[in-house]
Design a protein around this motif. Structure first.
Motif, PDB file in Angstrom:
ATOM      1  N   PRO A   1       0.797  -1.235   0.000  1.00  0.00           N
ATOM      2  CA  PRO A   1       0.000   0.000   0.000  1.00  0.00           C
ATOM      3  C   PRO A   1       0.824   1.276   0.000  1.00  0.00           C
ATOM      4  CG  PRO A   1      -0.879  -1.558   1.559  1.00  0.00           C
ATOM      5  CD  PRO A   1       0.449  -2.071   1.138  1.00  0.00           C
ATOM      6  N   ILE A   2       2.121   1.202   0.272  1.00  0.00           N
ATOM      7  CA  ILE A   2       2.857   2.463   0.189  1.00  0.00           C
ATOM      8  C   ILE A   2       3.604   2.602  -1.130  1.00  0.00           C
ATOM      9  CG2 ILE A   2       3.083   2.701   2.684  1.00  0.00           C
ATOM     10  CD1 ILE A   2       5.993   1.915   2.383  1.00  0.00           C
TER      11      ILE A   2
ATOM     12  N   TYR B   1       2.863   5.752  -3.174  1.00  0.00           N
ATOM     13  CA  TYR B   1       3.512   6.997  -2.764  1.00  0.00           C
ATOM     14  C   TYR B   1       4.930   7.082  -3.298  1.00  0.00           C
ATOM     15  CZ  TYR B   1      -0.515   7.347   0.217  1.00  0.00           C
ATOM     16  OH  TYR B   1      -1.795   7.416   0.654  1.00  0.00           O
ATOM     17  N   LEU B   2       5.558   5.902  -3.348  1.00  0.00           N
ATOM     18  CA  LEU B   2       6.892   5.843  -3.921  1.00  0.00           C
ATOM     19  C   LEU B   2       6.828   6.227  -5.398  1.00  0.00           C
ATOM     20  CD1 LEU B   2       9.622   5.038  -2.780  1.00  0.00           C
ATOM     21  CD2 LEU B   2       9.308   2.785  -3.777  1.00  0.00           C
TER      22      LEU B   2
ATOM     23  N   LEU C   1       7.223  12.521  -9.818  1.00  0.00           N
ATOM     24  CA  LEU C   1       7.288  13.980  -9.720  1.00  0.00           C
ATOM     25  C   LEU C   1       8.714  14.476  -9.871  1.00  0.00           C
ATOM     26  CD1 LEU C   1       4.714  14.883  -6.972  1.00  0.00           C
ATOM     27  CD2 LEU C   1       4.618  15.365  -9.405  1.00  0.00           C
TER      28      LEU C   1
ATOM     29  N   LEU D   1       4.630   8.063  -6.775  1.00  0.00           N
ATOM     30  CA  LEU D   1       4.315   9.486  -6.842  1.00  0.00           C
ATOM     31  C   LEU D   1       5.582  10.317  -6.758  1.00  0.00           C
ATOM     32  CD1 LEU D   1       2.137  11.867  -6.511  1.00  0.00           C
ATOM     33  CD2 LEU D   1       2.660  11.653  -4.115  1.00  0.00           C
ATOM     34  N   VAL D   2       6.381  10.028  -5.745  1.00  0.00           N
ATOM     35  CA  VAL D   2       7.580  10.823  -5.524  1.00  0.00           C
ATOM     36  C   VAL D   2       8.522  10.675  -6.717  1.00  0.00           C
ATOM     37  CG1 VAL D   2       9.627  11.045  -4.112  1.00  0.00           C
ATOM     38  CG2 VAL D   2       7.406  10.768  -3.022  1.00  0.00           C
TER      39      VAL D   2
END
Lengths: 231, 315, 256, 411, 434
Positions: free
Chosen positions: B291-292, B295-296, B302, B298-299
């Motif tokens: 579930p994380i 976010y990885l 970006l 995403l970073v």
């Protein structure tokens, strides 16, 4: 039809328009000339409500100061801005269709008329408007505004950055609009078109109208040209 | 193995489409108005609770129509009386307004419906297994959700690309003044866009409510992942959000399916070294961190491509 | 078209620069040379690419092809701040000051790098005498001393334009580029600005984009005329005034 | 003047501590989430304790003193809990009780211990009614901490004792939340099953992030692929509800051995999924336990509070507190603590319990029950689902004892 | 980030060449603050008050550090708690290490290590994060925040899982014979670091870097043309913010003697954003006001109402909509009027508006509490008057207050606006308002 009296406008604290008076009668072609930065564009923006105006602006006898621009547009006042704000991601056809204010009441300009009039646009009817050349963009924005069936159309610097041949075409377009009985307020820097098609010209300098007359009067008045227009 | 791959793919697509259902409204609002609506997940929650309440009173299907409309109306009010006045203070102020709104909505919901999960059930009409693969059932309701997501995607594309309203909205995105000069009421267009975006969130709530847990903290639980989806896909790009939803759904599902860890790949670390960060990292399985992973992603995206997968602009 | 001026070494050289946005060529085969200490004006009708030219030289955008040299060193491809540190400073057509900071702060920020304080976080900015003196001098030069504590965003338009010039020259750059410094000013304000520019750029290389011909002819040693991203004429003010191509480009008619 | 000013500020400033109120009430600080995500659980607990306090007060309180439950919202945040505990102590609280979140429990236990060494004469006792991390009564044990809930290792001991005698269990899948409690469930299960039923295969051992999973389908797919017949999970909150939902959706047919399927929302989820008597729970008591006194209590409790009794251990805690106070003939925390050690007590659902001196863990009979359609003699359903808990097995106190590594520092 | 012009900015207020009286007043304010910090615990000596003050002190350091990003450099971060948390963990580990290895480092030095914890992470992660400002930065910070918060539960050896890392502050070497067991001593430790950090952060605003940060906030593009790389400026500001957030985290670790994943999470990041924004980002003292108010509300509201989050949301929305400059902005709006001597007219109109506005607020509170307590039936105690949530009387009172108060309040607000215009015009004429 359009009556502007003692129009003032400010950008922040700077007094850009310092009491502009001008008139456009129904069906009349009027040019607003002057150098850059004298307040010609601001005048039309103030009329459209994009710049907060002070003074009196009447259109068809109705006071339009303080109205939102979409209401002014719906009264029949068309505006083609200086930077030809086409909608780049939409196709030429879609751009034109957006000019129509009310789909239930078709105006006198139809999509097909426009495409017939400009084979260039017709050929690119379904491509994104963003890739058009400068001249085509000018045609497109002007036609788009016409689709809204205006009684008066204000065109800001239609020939800016255009090659001479294209300038000619734009001139033709404006002449054709005039023939159709639509009043025109043309904001220009170049004299050629303005003198060719206008009935009257205004020259602006420093936020005021400094000359008003017929094209012939202007041609005759070298001093005015020298002081307010030429290099 | 094949079984796991097939089922994981199916699960990933289903979950991805749920994400898209949730994030489509957010994308619409962002792409049209440049507002990052932090309260989007709250509108989703409102949709779920309205859906629950209306289902109790008038049944699921009417609720499916009515609840999103209600949420849309609330969204329009928020735009008209909140965001429009805040607009002059810039996007940060707008974003913070919705941030505060999210707080308030959560509390209002828990005030009215309590803090425990409510009994919001799948409608009887759809409460059966639609098909079975490798002896795993796929409930009809999930397929219904899938269908709704795809319909919304296509409908939004059509509305945006083909209809007159869509054209006005798209035009207003780049040249709001010009659209006004052509005689269109831009303020109302923006209000409608925000309303539609909120209504989409509401619709997602009505539909996802029975499938997930309908509870007053559901917004907080889902909010961040929605941002991941729309930022990853490219701010304001609907196809981007669609693809990002799928990617994140699949990545997360497959990550769960994998038991691999550095230890299983390279053998265990020397145990005499004792516990350290390294052993923690060494022994953690991909499934554990599934579930994380978004976010990885995403970073990373970006940093590498700030406009996101399909985006055209940065902010 | 505009060969290097003989006798003096060039401060800015633009060599066969081209800039395309997508398929649209904004700048085509641009060649420009500005000698050390010269005051050079770029004129041309709206949309000719004057601001783009400025942006290409100052590093704001990168050329698609070609080279830009500053004092003989290639600067195309460098970041704007790197170019600035090499001694080129520019202003903006749209007023571009630090709106929430006071006039004093605006100018002082522009002084800081050049005085070598850079990113210092151990110095009190108020107790740097050379910074203070230089800032005070520039404020005095641009006649804004009485407005020193006013946030720049609250200045009048003309004052903001003056501040813009002040920020541009504050670093002490040897090459100064001003993009329409008098746009939107009244006559009196324009006159004052011209005098100001003349005084402040004494001994420096000046490149200016301007519409107001009185400004151009009052300031420039040489003028280049840019039309459709290409320089069609380059020469002294008198040469330009007489050039029929220029007249046509500007007034859209044959000279008569 | 200064006094007046102080007073004025104190009045407008609710946080600046209230003066300790009358000495004839015993204040028990209830520190648990009363807002935010965990609030549903926290509020249920608060109501339970308030009910118990009222019940006791009606019977004369403890040693003639009335009991007052002070609800303190900790937002499930350890730091916030410490602030609340400090506030509570300031306002004259000498007993605090808490249950939700092992991280909060660890912080509170540590806080109470430090407080008591630093402020002799102002000791505070910490009654833990639900935080089950074994470390609280092992390596992190404290003299001032008493636990009435069975530690997760004790529950696993009871569960594996049951599983040992259930030959149909052959392949077990472990799925747990990735934090200390979930991990202790997992390691205990492996260890104890390995010792008691070495023939049972552990076909999967999954840890997933705490309260972050929205869709458990991938996990269900894995369980299915593993061929498991039983799943053991310590999941709670939405993690158990969503897990069971996903299982029912996918048509997974296994037995679920859980710690917290009965928590708020759990029964609703099970009923929705239709897993009739396939979900088991390990508790120290439940509504349909068959014990008359317990069932009478349950009935009265439900009538008054409107929820079912999640915490029979809260009843044990309060009643045992009273017993200890009466035994010590004092409500001084130090004396109560001493009296609690090795105190034997008849628990609500019947049977003898013991507060072990070594680690301050309360040992009691443990029940394994399943959730489903009610039999005739089972009056209580849950969350208006029409389904309820049904006795599967009872593990006696003796069989639910585990050893401890606690080396308690005694005052 | 849209540049917003505020009547007076941080920078304008401390330009050199101010009259000598200003300098005195400037030091006076600081000394007054320090004196207040010293005296406070003598006025309120209960453990609860001391804890509250300690928390407020920590929150102030944290909010000030956040304002280095938001107010000074224009970076909106959703993950600032990461540095706070890492600072807390660093401090805890350092304390344990000091005890284990018998290093001669007393407790008062520990926050420094907290700061280093925050700083090191900022140095590592900051370079890629600060490449861009605006939404991209905000979203990266959101992602990093989630990542670190989640990792803190996975990397157990460092973060101790969800139960965190505990420590004993009294076990460190003593300094001035203080054990730091009693809360009072901890309070003074926090107060000391608060003053130190506040002075340091204030000084930072007056350095070349601080000023250039403001320039980057206002206009990152233009900054490049005065020789600065905005990326470097943002990076340095980010590092400083990380350091002071770490100090705050270290102080929190000392106060609670525990560090855990709650330090790092989104809630903590949200709170600091709330505090800073409510206080006002344009002035140095804004975040201080915000931190005091928000911490106070957080501690106080929770014991008064269960729906504190709703009030939080409403207050926040109100500030965003009606006073985007925060409380500090609201206060400082009056400064030109004070100087021009026209404040009186405005104050009078405020006094007129107070009554209906309070009535409106009471109406809102009563309405909210009625709904919130309807099922529970607890009495609402408003200024000593008890209202039963089920009673129609309560509803009528709430409605009357809401509608009546709202109506009259709107009228009175109109008068405030008029009074403002008059006062501002005079102030402008007298040259106190640009």
């Amino acid at each position: 039809m359009l009556e502007v009296r003692d129009l003032h406008a400010y950008y922040g604290k700077s007094h850009i328009l310092q009491g502009v008076d001008l008139d456009v009668a129904a069906g009349e072609v009027v040019s607003l000339l002057g150098r850059n930065g004298v307040g010609r564009s601001t005048t039309v923006k103030a009329i459209m409500g994009e710049v907060a105006p002070q003074g009196t602006i009447r259109f068809k006898g109705k006071d339009i100061v303080g109205l939102p621009s979409y209401k002014i547009a719906r009264l029949g006042l068309g505006y083609v801005p200086e930077h030809r704000d086409i909608f780049p991601s939409l196709t030429v056809r879609q751009n034109l269709l957006l000019g129509v204010k009310d789909t239930r009441r078709p105006g006198k300009w139809r999509l097909q008329d426009m495409l017939d009039m400009f084979p260039n646009l017709a050929a690119r009817a379904d491509t994104a408007a963003g890739v058009l050349s400068g001249g085509e963009k000018q045609m497109l924005t002007t036609c788009r505004t016409l689709m809204g069936d205006p009684d008066l159309i204000m065109i800001d610097e239609p020939t800016e950055g255009l090659a001479p041949l294209i300038v000619q075409q734009v001139g033709d377009l404006i002449a054709r609009i005039a023939q159709a009985g639509v009043a025109i307020l043309l904001v220009e820097q170049k004299l050629s078109i303005a003198l060719r098609i206008s009935k009257r010209v205004y020259i602006m300098g420093h936020g005021r109208v400094v000359f008003e007359g017929t094209p012939d009067e202007l041609k005759a008045n070298a001093a005015v040209r020298q002081e307010w227009l030429e290099v | 193995m094949l079984e796991l791959i097939v089922i994981s793919t199916l699960n990933g697509v289903l979950f991805g489409m749920l994400l898209f259902l949730l994030s489509s409204g957010l994308t619409v609002i962002f792409s049209m108005m440049g507002v990052l609506n932090f309260a989007h997940a709250s509108f989703y929650m409102l949709g779920a609770f309205f859906g629950f309440q209306l289902t109790k009173w008038i049944g699921f299907w009417p609720a499916l129509v009515l609840a999103p409309l209600l949420v849309g109306a609330i969204g329009m009010a928020v735009e008209r009386y909140g965001l429009r006045n805040t607009h002059k203070h810039g996007h940060v102020a707008e974003l913070l307004l919705t941030f505060g709104l999210a707080f308030a909505i959560e509390e209002i919901v828990s005030m009215i419906w309590g803090k425990s999960p409510v009994d919001y059930r799948v409608p009887a009409l759809l409460d059966f297994p639609a098909f079975t693969i490798f002896s795993t059932n796929y409930p009809a309701y999930k397929l219904f959700m899938l269908a709704v997501s795809i319909v919304i995607f296509i409908a939004l594309l059509i509305v945006l690309k083909r209809t007159r309203v869509g054209l006005i909205v798209q035009a207003a995105l780049t040249h709001p003044h010009m659209v006004g000069h052509l005689g269109h009421n831009v303020g109302r267009v923006f209000m409608a866009v925000f309303g539609v975006g909120s209504a989409l969130a509401g619709l997602a709530g009505v539909i996802a409510g029975p499938a997930l847990v309908t509870q007053s903290d559901m917004a907080a639980a889902l909010g961040p992942i929605l941002f991941v989806v729309i930022v990853f896909g490219g701010l304001g790009s609907l196809p981007g959000a669609f693809i990002a939803s799928l990617v994140i759904g699949l990545v997360q599902t497959f990550a769960v399916a994998l038991d691999g860890s550095l230890a299983s790949a390279f053998g265990p670390l020397d145990p005499s070294a004792g516990p350290s960060v390294l052993t923690d990292i060494w022994n953690v399985t991909i499934a554990q961190v599934a579930p994380i992973v978004p976010y990885l992603l995403l970073v990373i995206i970006l940093i590498v491509r700030p406009m996101g997968l399909m985006g055209t602009r940065e902010s | 078209m505009s060969g290097a001026v003989s006798g003096k070494s060039a401060a800015i050289e633009v060599l066969a620069v081209e800039k395309r946005f997508g398929n649209v060529g904004i700048i085509r085969d641009l060649n420009l040379s500005v000698a050390q200490g010269e005051r050079h004006a770029i004129i041309g009708p709206n949309g000719a690419g004057k601001s783009t030219t400025f942006n290409l030289i100052s590093g704001h955008i990168k050329p698609t092809s070609g080279e830009v040299k500053l004092n003989g060193e290639v600067i195309s491809g460098l970041q704007p701040f790197e170019i600035n540190r090499r001694g080129l400073s520019r202003s903006f057509q749209v007023t571009n000051v630090f709106a929430r900071m006071s006039v004093w702060e605006n100018v002082r920020c522009a002084v800081l790098w050049a005085t070598g304080h850079r990113y210092a976080f151990w110095k009190n900015v108020d107790s740097l005498p050379e910074v203070r003196e230089r800032t005070a001098k520039i404020l005095d030069d641009i006649h804004l001393t009485h407005r020193r504590d006013v946030p720049a965003g609250l200045l009048t338009y003309a004052e903001q334009r003056e501040l813009e010039i002040g920020i541009t020259i504050a670093s002490g750059a040897t090459v100064v580029m001003l993009d329409e410094p008098t746009a939107g000013m009244s006559n009196a304000e324009t006159e004052r600005a011209v005098a100001l520019i003349r005084r402040l750029t004494e001994g420096k290389t000046l490149v200016i984009v301007e519409h107001d011909m009185s400004v151009v002819f009052g300031l420039a040693d040489r003028i280049s005329v840019l039309v459709y991203g290409h320089i069609i004429a380059s020469g002294t003010p008198e040469e330009i005034r007489r050039d029929p191509k220029v007249k046509e480009a500007y007034l859209g008619e044959e000279a008569h | 003047m200064m006094r007046k000013l102080t007073l004025a500020i104190a009045v407008i400033a609710p946080m600046l501590g209230q003066a300790a109120s009358a000495e004839d009430t015993i204040k028990i600080g209830y520190i648990d989430p009363l807002s935010g995500g965990g609030a549903s659980v926290g509020e249920g607990g608060l109501k339970t304790f308030q009910y118990l306090a009222e019940e006791m007060n009606a019977k004369g309180g403890i040693l003639g003193k009335k009991i007052e439950i002070v609800g303190l919202d900790n937002k499930t945040n350890p730091q916030e809990s410490l602030v609340q505990a400090q506030k509570a102590i300031d306002s004259g609280v000498r007993f605090i009780t808490q249950g939700n979140g092992s991280s909060v429990a660890a912080a509170l236990s540590d806080f109470v211990t430090k407080n008591n060494t630093r402020n002799p004469g102002k000791e505070v006792l910490y009654f833990n009614y639900a935080a089950v991390d074994p470390s609280l009564t092992n390596d992190k044990c404290s003299y001032w901490h008493f636990r009435w809930d069975a530690g997760s290792d004790i529950k696993m001991e009871a569960l594996t004792n049951y599983m040992k005698d259930t030959p149909s269990i052959k392949k077990v899948y472990l799925i747990n939340q990735d934090y200390s409690f979930g991990q202790s469930v997992r390691t205990d299960a492996r260890k104890m099953l390995g010792a008691k039923r070495p023939d049972i295969q552990i076909v999967g051992d999954e840890l997933h992030p705490l309260l972050k999973v929205t869709d458990f389908s991938p996990y269900i797919a894995k369980i299915k692929a593993s061929g498991a017949d039983s799943v053991v999970t310590g999941n709670w909150g939405q993690d158990i509800a969503l897990l069971l939902k996903a299982a029912a959706d996918a048509g997974l047919k296994v037995n679920w051995y859980t710690y917290y399927a009965g928590g708020a929302g759990g029964p609703t989820a099970i009923k929705q999924t239709g897993l009739d008597h396939q979900v088991f729970q390990i508790t120290e008591g439940f509504a349909n336990s068959g014990n008359q006194a317990a069932m009478d209590f349950e009935k009265a409790f439900r009538a008054k509070v409107g929820i079912s009794l999640w915490y029979p251990r809260a009843v044990n805690e309060m009643r045992m507190f009273k017993a200890a106070a009466e035994k010590a003939n004092s409500v001084d925390p130090v004396k109560v603590a001493a009296a609690l050690e090795d105190l034997k007590f008849e628990v609500l659902d019947g049977g003898q319990g013991l507060m072990r001196k070594d680690d301050h863990q309360f040992f009691q009979p443990i029940y394994i029950s399943s959730f489903g359609k009610l039999a005739a003699n089972e009056p209580f359903d849950e969350e208006n689902t029409g389904w309820g808990w049904h006795m599967v097995s009872k593990v006696d106190t003796a069989q639910a004892m585990v050893s401890t590594t606690c080396k308690m520092a005694r005052p | 980030m849209t540049a917003k012009v505020t009547p007076t900015s941080t920078s304008a207020s401390n330009a050199p060449g101010k009259p000598a009286g200003d300098g005195l007043r400037f030091y006076g304010v600081w000394l007054l603050g320090i004196a207040a910090l010293i005296v406070l615990p003598m006025l309120f000596s209960s453990g609860g008050s001391l804890t509250s003050f300690s928390l407020i002190g920590i929150a102030i350091v944290f909010a000030l550090s956040y304002n280095i990003l938001l107010g000074q450099t224009g970076l909106l971060s959703f993950g600032h708690a990461v540095h706070y948390g890492l600072g807390g963990f660093a401090a805890c580990h350092m304390m344990n290490a000091v005890v284990a290895h018998k290093w001669p480092i007393p407790l008062p030095f520990i926050p420094l290590f907290g700061g280093l914890g925050g700083l090191v992470f900022a140095i590592i992660i900051g370079w890629v994060m600060t490449k861009r400002a605006g939404t991209v930065f905000a979203m990266i910070s959101l992602g990093i925040g989630e990542l670190v918060a989640s990792s803190s539960l996975i990397l157990r050896s460092v973060f101790g899982g969800e139960s965190g890392v505990t420590t004993d502050r009294t076990a460190l070497p003593k300094m001035f014979g203080w054990s730091f067991g009693p809360q009072l001593q901890v309070y003074y430790l926090i107060a000391f670091w608060l003053v130190l950090s506040a002075i340091a952060m204030y000084a930072l605003t007056r350095t070349p870097l601080g000023r250039i940060s403001n320039a980057v906030r206002d206009n990152p593009e233009r900054v490049q043309f005065i020789g600065y790389d905005p990326h470097v400026v943002r990076y340095l500001a980010f590092c400083f913010a990380g350091f002071f957030a770490g100090v705050a985290g270290g102080l929190a670790a000392i106060n609670f003697e525990i560090a855990n994943s709650a330090y790092l999470g989104a809630i903590q990041s949200g709170l600091v954003l709330f505090s800073t924004f409510i206080g006002g980002t344009a002035y140095f003292f804004g975040p201080i006001l915000g931190a005091i108010l928000v911490t106070y509300l957080q501690l106080g509201l929770t014991s008064v109402t269960s729906v504190w989050q709703l009030y939080f949301g409403i207050i926040f929305i109100g500030i965003v909509m009606f006073s985007p400059g925060g409380i500090a902005g609201l206060l400082m709006m009056h400064r030109p009027l004070v100087r021009a001597g026209t404040l009186r007219t405005v104050i009078l109109s405020y006094l007129v508006a107070v009554v209906p506005t309070v009535a409106l607020a009471c109406g809102v509170i009563l309405a909210i509490e009625t709904v919130a307590r309807f099922s529970g039936g607890e009495t609402i105690n408003l200024f000593g008057i008890g209202f039963k949530p089920q009673s129609p009387v309560t509803w009528i009172v709430a409605l009357v207050l809401l509608v009546g108060g709202g109506f009259v309040a709107r009228l009175s607000w109109g008068r405030i606006a008029e009074a403002w215009d008059r006062a501002a015009t005079v102030a402008r004429d007298r040259g106190y308002l640009a």
